[in-house]
Design an enzyme around this catalytic site. Structure first.
Site, PDB file in Angstrom:
ATOM      1  N   SER A  27       9.397  -4.870  13.559  1.00  0.00           N
ATOM      2  CA  SER A  27      10.640  -4.321  14.714  1.00  0.00           C
ATOM      3  C   SER A  27      11.841  -4.210  13.939  1.00  0.00           C
ATOM      4  CB  SER A  27      11.444  -5.462  16.409  1.00  0.00           C
ATOM      5  OG  SER A  27      11.915  -5.561  16.584  1.00  0.00           O
ATOM      6  N   TYR A  79      11.694 -13.729  19.875  1.00  0.00           N
ATOM      7  CA  TYR A  79      11.254 -12.611  19.625  1.00  0.00           C
ATOM      8  C   TYR A  79      12.090 -12.197  18.379  1.00  0.00           C
ATOM      9  CZ  TYR A  79      10.209  -7.687  19.174  1.00  0.00           C
ATOM     10  OH  TYR A  79       9.446  -5.834  19.267  1.00  0.00           O
TER      11      TYR A  79
END
Length: 263
Positions: free
Chosen positions: A142, A156
């Site tokens: 990411s 996350y």
């Protein structure tokens, strides 16, 4: 590495980026082992690929289970042949992300899927790759794996930073064995994962994000690179990167979207 006839294992293959990777790699002639914890959706995806002429084997599993990952690789090898590539796309996020409301069990689940799930899948394929003298991994990380951001949440962010570090460590330790890993670090992507947000993006916002196919192209590029090339990481974002666009311009674009009926 020409992908025609090679066996590639894709986790998180039932939807989103994983499903786009399956389409792209099937188009390159790869023989696919597909895994996801949503067994019905996974089998439907595999059936659709087979209808297009691809070879696609559905192997349902939860990537948080190390033994299941090892068993899936064994099944793929028995049915398709040696697994020479891994596209690790399984990932989740949660709705309550801010530290003030973060639930420890939910945070642990994010880490289990996003970080441990990648490690489990990698550890399942590495022994075979070592014995054959090579292999390639493309891991969906990411933008948060390189640039910590507030709206993705602490759990996350931590999981994706861990994945990025894991990929680089793998290259340090396994490069001499002919094995390379690429951390794919996309910015906002229009996938079902966005449903785990209280402020779900509008259709206009989604249209300016990366699409799963954009990320799948990066995965294919990494896996197809020659064996002597290690693409350590690929950082990719939408041209309209909301982290860079001033709030005033975002507000003006949102108003234009509403006028156009895009929410």
């Amino acid at each position: 590495m020409e992908l025609g006839g090679r066996v590639i294992w894709i986790t998180g293959a039932a939807s989103g980026i994983g499903a786009a990777c399956a389409e792209s790699l099937a188009g390159a002639g790869a023989r696919l082992a597909l895994s996801d914890r949503d067994a019905p959706a996974l089998e439907a995806r595999a059936a659709a690929l087979r209808a297009q002429g691809a070879e696609a084997l559905a192997l349902p599993l939860d990537v948080t289970d190390p033994a299941a990952c090892v068993a899936a690789v064994a099944q793929a090898q028995a049915r398709l042949g040696p697994v020479e590539g891994l596209a690790a796309a399984a990932g989740i996020n949660i709705r309550r992300r801010a530290l003030a409301e973060l639930d420890p069990l939910e945070a642990a689940q994010v880490m289990a899927v996003n970080a441990n799930g990648v490690i489990n899948a990698a550890l399942a394929v590495l022994p075979g790759m070592r014995s054959r003298g090579g292999g390639a991994l493309a891991v969906i990380c990411s933008w948060a794996g390189r640039h910590v951001q507030p709206f993705t949440g602490a759990a996350y962010n931590a999981s994706k930073q861990a994945v990025s570090a894991f990929c680089h460590t793998l290259n340090m330790e396994e490069g001499a064995n002919g094995i390379r890993a690429c951390a794919i670090l996309p910015g906002e992507v229009s996938t079902p994962l966005l449903a785990a947000k209280d402020d779900a993006p509008t259709p206009g916002m989604r249209s300016r994000m990366l699409q799963p196919q954009d990320v799948a192209r990066a995965v294919r590029f990494a896996l197809e690179s020659p064996a002597h090339v290690c693409m350590n990481e690929i950082l990719i974002s939408p041209t309209w990167n909301r982290l860079y666009v001033p709030p005033g311009r975002q507000a003006a674009r949102a108003e234009a979207d509403r006028a156009a009926g895009l929410g």
